[in-house]
Design a protein around this motif. Structure first.
Motif, PDB file in Angstrom:
ATOM      1  N   ASN A   1      -9.207   5.681  -2.799  1.00 46.06           N
ATOM      2  CA  ASN A   1      -8.085   5.724  -1.976  1.00 46.06           C
ATOM      3  C   ASN A   1      -8.317   5.236  -0.590  1.00 46.06           C
ATOM      4  O   ASN A   1      -8.810   5.823   0.216  1.00 46.06           O
ATOM      5  CB  ASN A   1      -7.481   7.092  -1.677  1.00 46.06           C
ATOM      6  N   ALA A   2      -8.164   3.889  -0.532  1.00 46.78           N
ATOM      7  CA  ALA A   2      -8.252   3.141   0.802  1.00 46.78           C
ATOM      8  C   ALA A   2      -7.282   3.334   1.778  1.00 46.78           C
ATOM      9  O   ALA A   2      -7.329   2.801   2.807  1.00 46.78           O
ATOM     10  CB  ALA A   2      -8.554   1.646   0.349  1.00 46.78           C
ATOM     11  N   ASN A   3      -6.116   3.791   1.237  1.00 49.25           N
ATOM     12  CA  ASN A   3      -4.940   3.870   2.236  1.00 49.25           C
ATOM     13  C   ASN A   3      -4.943   4.948   3.312  1.00 49.25           C
ATOM     14  O   ASN A   3      -4.444   4.838   4.319  1.00 49.25           O
ATOM     15  CB  ASN A   3      -3.565   4.318   1.307  1.00 49.25           C
ATOM     16  N   LYS A   4      -5.755   6.065   2.935  1.00 49.87           N
ATOM     17  CA  LYS A   4      -6.007   7.232   3.847  1.00 49.87           C
ATOM     18  C   LYS A   4      -6.430   6.611   5.186  1.00 49.87           C
ATOM     19  O   LYS A   4      -7.808   5.963   5.134  1.00 49.87           O
ATOM     20  CB  LYS A   4      -6.645   8.025   3.111  1.00 49.87           C
ATOM     21  N   LYS A   5      -6.220   7.362   6.223  1.00 51.68           N
ATOM     22  CA  LYS A   5      -6.891   7.005   7.581  1.00 51.68           C
ATOM     23  C   LYS A   5      -8.153   7.927   7.670  1.00 51.68           C
ATOM     24  O   LYS A   5      -8.165   9.115   7.264  1.00 51.68           O
ATOM     25  CB  LYS A   5      -6.002   7.370   8.768  1.00 51.68           C
TER      26      LYS A   5
ATOM     27  N   LYS B   1      -1.101   7.130   2.153  1.00 51.00           N
ATOM     28  CA  LYS B   1      -1.656   7.389   3.545  1.00 51.00           C
ATOM     29  C   LYS B   1      -1.113   8.832   4.160  1.00 51.00           C
ATOM     30  O   LYS B   1      -2.024   9.479   4.764  1.00 51.00           O
ATOM     31  CB  LYS B   1      -1.076   6.150   4.223  1.00 51.00           C
TER      32      LYS B   1
ATOM     33  N   ILE C   1       0.775  -1.145  -0.082  1.00 56.99           N
ATOM     34  CA  ILE C   1       0.011   0.103   0.063  1.00 56.99           C
ATOM     35  C   ILE C   1       0.910   1.144  -0.051  1.00 56.99           C
ATOM     36  O   ILE C   1       1.895   1.118   0.474  1.00 56.99           O
ATOM     37  CB  ILE C   1      -0.806  -0.032   1.092  1.00 56.99           C
TER      38      ILE C   1
END
Lengths: 1169, 366
Positions: free
Chosen positions: B360-364, B111, B80
């Motif tokens: 964007n699944a990486n972002k918290k 992220k 990721i």
């Protein structure tokens, strides 16, 4: 003295009447005044609150408007609440069909544009409840009116809430069991309010009274069905991002020989059938999906089948199309008379499709139609078509019914392949293998197909035999070919029936061989033929389509370009080469290309890593660009150099005044000018023509037409709209709120999508868009575990959900999680938990953590009682913000009847790894203490360990901080430390450290559908269960146990000052000590013994005193009460007085304070003086 | 169509190496690249490619790269995107542009914010220069919603020794690229440019500007070329000079061309060459230039599940384009739909792309 009266004060003006006064301002002041401002403010507040509440985050609804998928209506409730009865009643109401049993989903047509799929959720299976909660559009929540909400209901509601909350309609049943009306009413009310707290205030709860003829009362069902049919649904985030399908049919396509030769245990090839929901399913093979309860699979093949349960609207469209065709051709076959549509649903339109239950009777496959002619109790002597004799074919078919295998039981034995007039009658044992039959036979069959149809049902259910593996035929791209169009014209009858007769294959042009070999995916034959027809008018030049060429993998890119640009001299011959030759060609080309510079491309371009694009040599460029006229129109002010006419300057003015919109026209005008002045054909749009034509006098119609064209052109231009309306910063865009603006943007984008997709031919569209929601598809999977088929039970829903790229990866999911407040126990770190996250259900070992002021993630042994904590677990990744729920046990046999949903949460972050620590306290004891230095023992076992921690912070229990200095050589592990203050020998020294915890990479999908007993899936046991089973006592550290704290009183020794020192002390500091008394005291000298009268008297006195004391106490208590009363009274009086004072003051000031005019002020002051 | 496929998407050859790795990361699918210069005298990965893989490893978490013994085959399993700050020392065989360019595909979807410092050569004949990225590629990102990205030139370093330093900062982390529509050829309002020099006489710069202006003067729109002379320790280790020209439109579409000079070149020639290249590029393109096309198309592909449209010129459909589209199809499975522009007078095409709905699944989440 004479009484002096206040003289009459004359009014200053003649506007004395109240009415007149109101109109002083030119209008009726009352009409525009606010009579009750507070009330009005409240009203406004409330109405704006309500409006605000209505708003939802704007979300694109990706469900197509035309021909949407059926609405999935799930009937959920505890066993015995009447789920089956409700479905039966509803189905009966909608289709006039009486169901005997309900297995699997039932799709019925409920309106002109709406279909419903009824699904009964097995009451006893938590897994099914979870799956159903994920796909249901509408939930009919059955509640037994006598019992109220049961555990299953609550569980389901909570599951649903965490998977996007579908619409919920409560249905209370068994209300006829109430004896008295008042209890009924009371319980209805109670139920309703309880339901409202669970769902939302004002949620609809239906009441069904009793069962008549095995159904609920018709009137009540009618109401319910009306309610359902008008219901609207909001897009749910998860479902709006994933394709999914509720399988209503499943077949095993494994070659029976394989099963026979290798045994039952081999992996199967299966096909799932159902309506697609959600986003379009990509049409390329290998799409990864998850079948809930089975596992992840990649789709090996998808195809669209004719809709088995089309809506009247869709049928109407088809009919209209057919009618048109008929008109064109003249009627040569009148088998299907065209029907005029009515506003109400025709009986004929009330279709039902439930392949798993024994209704409807028609199954459609890719290559066959199966007709179920009812169960055995159906009178066999009747014909399919009422009032007609049984035909020979029909007789044969019905006779086959006597075969002892029942249809519903065994899917492999389901039906009969019917071919024309019964000449070719096949009993189909296994559907899978008949595709393997040789093609000749099938073609024969095909040729005779159309005659057999008239005796069958009306629906569009014609079969065609296509080999399973004849991908190459499937792959024929037929759209571009005129041949196909001709083909389509000829057989208008067979619209969605049979496209694979011989002439079709014949007409495939040879050049297409390359297409066949190039792309390996299936194209939908049915769609294709439609395409051919729809495409009739489009006349295409015989030339290479770049869109196609690009994706023909066997043609090298440079070849593509050359062919497309028409630079191949040996075109026709070359094209017909096989791809092997082509490959050779590819190798040859490389060499020739070097010399070939006529198209300006050379081999250098193949180096894609080069960022700078290819340019001609400098000399050529100089030559080419000595004249700039060819690109002059790309620049602003291009006309200025040619003709500095006034119109241009006017344009510029306009531009300044009107902004972007005018800019457009300015461009156009520039173009016009170019056209006229430059004789340059590069004008940008058709406006030029318009303007030109305007010079000639246009008739009204022409003008209108042109305007319409212009409008149409602008309709789909996003940017122009943006310039016009969508400017977010612009305060005067036409949308009042951000919300409206977003909505408008989405609507515009959807419109563009629709328009663009409609422009494509169906198979292009399918390639770009995929299989859109609402299409009935058959999806084939390879290598599915045999247990799925062997243990298949239609009662349990089969749900297939598409997976996004993120969801294919595995890693650590960090989530916010909370133990459900109804779950009895807190959760333990590393205890297995079954999570329902995304489509999947899986068991994993979460580690619960908390964040220590964001510096570290610290492990928690247990979840906190009432608050969120973080959970970290290994599993398939899922986009942040996805909610999930967790249960500890799914097996029915292990549940104890408590609330099973253990935890709920939401994904916060995904990562490949996570750093978690747990607190580790090392303790030691001082054995020697100097001023600030102390020597500590028992913390470490070796000097090496100490060395690791040199300089580490330590602390005593009492809070004195210190630092580890140095290890001692002598007793191993002892060390020297310094503290900020002197410590005590009784202190305990603590070193706080952090120990890394690793997440166990454990992922165990819940494969409940593979089991024979689907409700009995058991994964890894909980720690407690294992201990109970193995009879291991829970380990407990005696130090950790809570014991009664016994604090012995601290005994301090007296201060003893040695005599020698005492002597030296000054007088002031002398310790004064009295000598012990030597004389006996008065009392000590005498021993008094009472006796006789004295004793009596004393006891009497004591009694009297006791009584009087009691009296006194009572009196005091009473007095205190009275006092309290009095105080209260006083306080009240005081308050009243205050109030009165206030009023008085108010009155006074109202009278005196106001009356005095402003200017009067100093006068008053003077008076005072 | 059997399911017994290899778990990798297999590519062959060294072409499009960076893009393939990037696409693999974006799609999350592992790839295998075979036959990397297997016929070459010097087979296998080059030093800059290895350096690129290092960079990828630094900005992602959990990527695994297996390189075969000969270096002709690599297996890349994407992790990721995490981003963060990192300093990358680029080999002198490739300029920093070679490494910055692929980062533009990843940076908005990470992220943490990207803050990468690249050290090395800042200009070359074949790869993107600093201005090309700053003025040509970053505006493209802006069109897709990546608003806060910047490339700061701290030091310039001309080939062969380099010594330059650029700082890429991408501050906006977006969930999804915006769906983009551009159906008209934007009208070019001005041409701006930069002519720079390091460790050579500033007069060269002015001569380049003169050369370019001479060619562009007939066009009739504003031409504004600035001189950018680097002196002292910020000017790298080698002498060098070059020019970048950018055509500006009102809608913020930019087409650019750049040239750098070698020893012995006449500065006026380099200036006019850049100008001719710009003209050629403009004539060959509709909305964006050929070297901006991959970026735009990849962003369109990973966009929302809506249809985006972009007008391209016929001349832009070349081998690079085809290979790009084939690679995209190979990894994402999406096809691009080309249709002729309804405009009768131009032979432009309109690319219609349906996004794959990448998020964007990486972002918290906050």
């Amino acid at each position: 003295m004479e009484q002096s009266n206040k003289p009459h004060r004359k009014s200053r003006d003649n506007k004395s009447t109240a009415k007149k006064k109101l109109h002083t301002q030119g209008h009726n002041a009352k009409a525009f005044a606010v009579s009750a401002p507070g009330k009005m403010a409240r009203q406004m507040q409330r109405s704006s609150d309500k409006n605000e509440k209505k708003l939802h985050v704007p979300m694109v609804d990706r469900t197509p408007d035309d021909d949407p998928p059926p609405v999935i209506v799930c009937v959920v409730g505890p066993p015995g609440t009447g789920k089956t009865t409700l479905i039966k009643s509803l189905v009966r109401r909608m289709t006039k069909t009486t169901l005997t049993e309900i297995k699997g989903p039932i799709t019925v047509v409920s309106g002109k544009n709406r279909r419903l799929t009824f699904l009964e959720c097995p009451a006893d299976d938590l897994n099914s409840m979870i799956d159903v909660a994920k796909i249901a559009d509408l939930v009919l929540l059955m509640i037994d009116g006598n019992f109220g909400f049961e555990m299953e209901t609550m569980e389901f509601l909570n599951l649903a809430q965490h998977h996007g909350m579908p619409r919920v309609l409560g249905v209370a049943t068994h209300l006829d069991l109430f004896k008295s009306q008042s209890t009924l009413r009371a319980s209805k009310k109670r139920l309703k309010h309880r339901f409202w707290t669970e769902v939302y205030q004002g949620a609809k709860l239906f009441y069904l009274s009793g069962v008549i003829n095995g159904r609920y009362p018709d009137r009540e069902i009618l109401n319910l069905s009306r309610f359902i049919s008008v219901m609207k649904f909001r897009p749910l985030k998860w479902r709006n991002e994933h394709p999914y399908l509720l399988a209503d049919r499943i077949t095993d396509l494994t070659h029976p020989d394989l099963i026979q030769s290798k045994g039952k245990q081999i992996d199967r090839k299966i096909a799932l059938y159902g309506y697609l929901h959600g986003t379009p399913l990509p049409s390329v093979g290998g799409t990864k999906v998850h079948i809930a309860g089975v596992g992840d699979f990649s789709i090996s093949q998808v195809e669209k089948l004719p809709d088995p349960c089309p809506t009247p609207a869709f049928q109407q469209k088809l009919d209209e199309y057919e009618r048109l065709k008929l008109k064109e051709e003249g009627s040569n076959s009148s088998s299907t008379p065209t029907v005029r549509r009515r506003k109400r649903l025709d009986d004929k339109d009330k279709l039902i499709y439930a392949p798993m239950s024994d209704v409807g009777g028609v199954l459609m496959d890719k290559d066959a139609v199966y007709i179920d002619i009812g169960s055995k109790k159906v009178n066999n002597s009747q014909s399919f078509v009422p009032g007609q004799e049984k035909g020979q074919g029909e007789q044969l078919v019905t006779s086959l019914q006597k075969v002892d295998r029942s249809i519903a039981e065994n899917f492999k034995n389901v039906g009969l392949q019917i071919f024309s007039n019964g000449i070719e009658l096949h009993k189909v044992d296994k559907k899978g293998e008949e595709e393997e039959e040789d093609a000749n036979e099938e073609e024969e069959i095909n040729s005779e197909l159309d005659q057999g149809r008239s005796s069958l049902r009306k629906p569009k259910i014609y079969g065609k035999s296509v080999q399973e593996d004849d991908l190459d035929i499937d792959n024929l791209p037929s759209d571009e070919d005129e041949d196909d169009n001709v083909d389509g014209d000829k057989e208008l009858e067979l619209v969605e029936i049979d496209f694979h007769d011989q002439n079709d294959e014949k007409l495939v042009p040879e050049t297409d061989s390359e297409f066949e070999l190039s792309d390996g995916e299936n194209e939908e034959t049915w769609e294709r033929a439609m395409a051919g027809k729809l495409n009739n008018e489009i006349k295409r030049k015989r030339r290479w389509n770049i869109g196609k060429l690009i994706y023909m993998e066997n043609i090298s890119p440079d070849d593509c370009i050359r062919r497309w640009r028409g630079e191949d001299e040996e075109d026709e011959e070359d094209l017909e080469e096989s791809d092997i030759e082509d490959d050779e060609d590819f190798f040859k080309k490389k060499q020739t290309n070097n010399t070939d510079s006529k198209n300006g491309q050379n081999t250098e371009i193949a180096d894609l890593e080069k960022f700078i694009p290819y340019f001609d040599t400098f000399e050529k460029l100089v030559e080419k660009w000595s004249d700039l006229s060819s690109i002059r129109n790309r620049f602003i002010g291009s006309t200025r150099s040619n003709s500095a006419d006034d119109s241009n300057s006017m344009d510029e003015e306009e531009e300044e005044v009107f902004g972007d919109f005018e800019d457009l026209e300015a461009d156009d005008q520039e173009n016009v000018e170019e056209e006229s002045n430059n004789n340059n054909n590069e004008s940008d749009d058709s406006f030029a023509d318009f303007e030109e034509e305007e010079k000639k006098d246009l008739t009204m119609e022409e003008e209108r037409k042109l305007n319409a064209e212009k409008k149409e052109k602008f309709r789909l231009q996003f940017e122009i709209e943006e310039g016009d309306n969508f400017k977010e910063d612009d305060p005067d865009n036409e949308y009042d709120t951000w919300y409206e603006l977003q909505k408008a943007k989405m609507a515009k984008q959807l419109e563009i999508n629709k328009a663009e997709l409609e422009e494509m031919t169906p198979e292009q569209r399918q390639k770009i868009e995929g299989f859109k929601a609402g299409s009935y598809v058959r999806i084939v999977f390879d290598d599915v575990p045999m247990e799925f088929i062997e243990n298949f039970e239609p009662r349990f829903p089969i749900i297939m959900g598409g997976l996004l790229p993120t969801e294919l990866k595995f890693g650590v999911v960090k989530a916010r999680l909370r133990r459900h407040r109804w779950h009895k126990k807190i959760l333990k770190t590393n205890d297995p938990l079954v999570l329902s996250l995304g489509w999947r259900r899986f068991q994993t070992l979460p580690i619960y953590t908390t964040s220590d002021s964001r510096t570290r993630t610290r492990m928690l042994k247990y979840t906190p009682e009432h608050t969120y904590c973080n959970a970290n677990f290994y599993g398939p990744l899922c986009a942040p913000n996805t909610p999930f729920c967790g249960v500890q046990i799914v097996a029915n046999s292990d549940t104890s009847g408590g609330f099973r949903i253990a935890a709920t949460g939401v994904v916060e972050e995904i990562d490949v790894d996570v750093e978690i620590v747990k607190k580790l306290k090392l303790i030691g004891y001082p054995y020697k203490i100097f001023k600030n230095t102390a020597f500590i023992k028992d913390m470490f076992s070796s000097a090496m360990e100490v060395a690791r921690f040199e300089g580490a912070q330590i602390k005593t229990v009492s809070g004195i901080r210190g630092e580890i200095k140095r290890a001692l050589s002598k007793p191993e592990g002892y060390f020297r430390a310094t503290f900020e203050d002197k410590i005590l020998m009784s202190d305990i020294i603590i070193l706080r450290s952090w120990y890394p915890v690793h997440i166990k990479r454990f992922y165990n999908p819940v494969t409940s559908l593979l089991l024979k007993q689907k409700t009995e899936w058991k994964g890894v046991r909980l720690t407690g269960q294992i201990r109970a089973a193995l009879n291991i006592p829970t380990p407990s550290n005696p130090d950790s146990a809570y014991k009664k704290i016994e604090r012995s009183d601290r005994h301090f020794n007296g201060l003893k000052v040695p005599k020698s020192i005492q002597k030296e002390l000054p007088f002031k500091s002398q310790i004064h000590q009295m000598k012990p008394q030597k004389k006996k005291t008065y009392m000590a000298k005498r021993a008094v013994v009472l006796g006789g009268e004295e004793k009596k008297a004393r006891s009497f006195i004591q009694k009297v005193l006791t009584v009087s004391r009691a009296k006194e106490e009572k009196r005091k208590a009473k007095k205190a009460d009275q006092r309290k009363e009095r105080l209260k009274r006083l306080a009240k009086a005081e308050e009243e007085k205050l109030q009165k004072d206030k009023e008085k003051k108010k009155e006074f000031f109202a009278k005196n304070g106001k009356k005095r005019p402003y200017g009067d002020d100093d006068g008053g002051a003077r008076k005072k003086r | 169509m059997s399911s017994k496929k290899s778990p990798f998407k297999v590519f062959q050859g060294s072409q499009n190496f960076r893009l393939r790795v990037i696409l693999s990361i974006l799609s999350g699918k592992p790839i295998k690249i075979e036959k990397i210069r297997s016929d070459d005298l010097n087979p296998g990965l080059k030093d800059f490619e290895v350096s690129f893989l290092r960079l990828i490893e630094a900005v992602t978490n959990g990527s695994s790269i297996e390189i075969s013994y000969t270096g002709t085959t690599i297996i890349f399993k994407p992790g990721i995107i995490v981003g963060g700050s990192y300093t990358h020392n680029c080999p002198t065989s490739k300029p920093v542009g070679y490494f910055v360019e692929p980062m533009l595909y990843l940076a908005p979807f990470s992220k943490k914010k990207f803050s990468l410092l690249f050290r090395g050569v800042t200009a070359s004949h074949n790869d993107a220069g600093i201005e090309a990225i700053k003025w040509g590629l970053l505006p493209i990102l802006e069109k897709f919603g990546v608003r806060e990205c910047a490339l700061h030139t701290l030091k310039r370093g001309s080939p062969p020794l380099g010594g330059g330093e650029v700082h890429l900062v991408v501050d906006s982390l977006i969930a999804q690229p915006i769906t983009m529509h551009e159906l008209d050829r934007p009208v070019i309002t001005a041409i701006k440019g930069v002519a720079y020099s390091t460790r050579v006489s500033p007069s060269l710069v002015n001569r380049m500007i003169d050369g370019a202006k001479k060619v562009l003067k007939d066009i009739g729109c504003e031409v504004n070329i600035t001189a950018d002379v680097w002196r002292g320790e910020n000017s790298g280790k080698s002498p060098g000079w070059g020019i970048t020209l950018v055509s500006e439109t009102k809608k913020n579409w930019y087409i650019f061309a750049e040239c750098i000079g070698d020893a012995g070149d006449v500065p006026e020639d380099i200036g006019s060459k850049a100008a001719y290249h710009l003209l050629e590029e403009i004539s060959n393109s509709a909305v964006i230039g050929r070297n901006q096309l991959p970026l735009a198309i990849v962003y369109m592909v990973i966009g929302k599940e809506d249809i985006g449209r972009l007008r391209i010129a016929k001349g832009q459909i070349d081998e690079k384009f085809i290979i790009l589209l084939r690679d995209i199809k190979h990894i994402f499975g999406t096809e691009v739909f080309l249709k002729e522009c309804p405009d009768p007078d131009s032979d432009d095409y309109i690319i219609t792309i349906k996004g794959i709905g990448f998020t964007n699944a990486n972002k918290k989440i906050a």
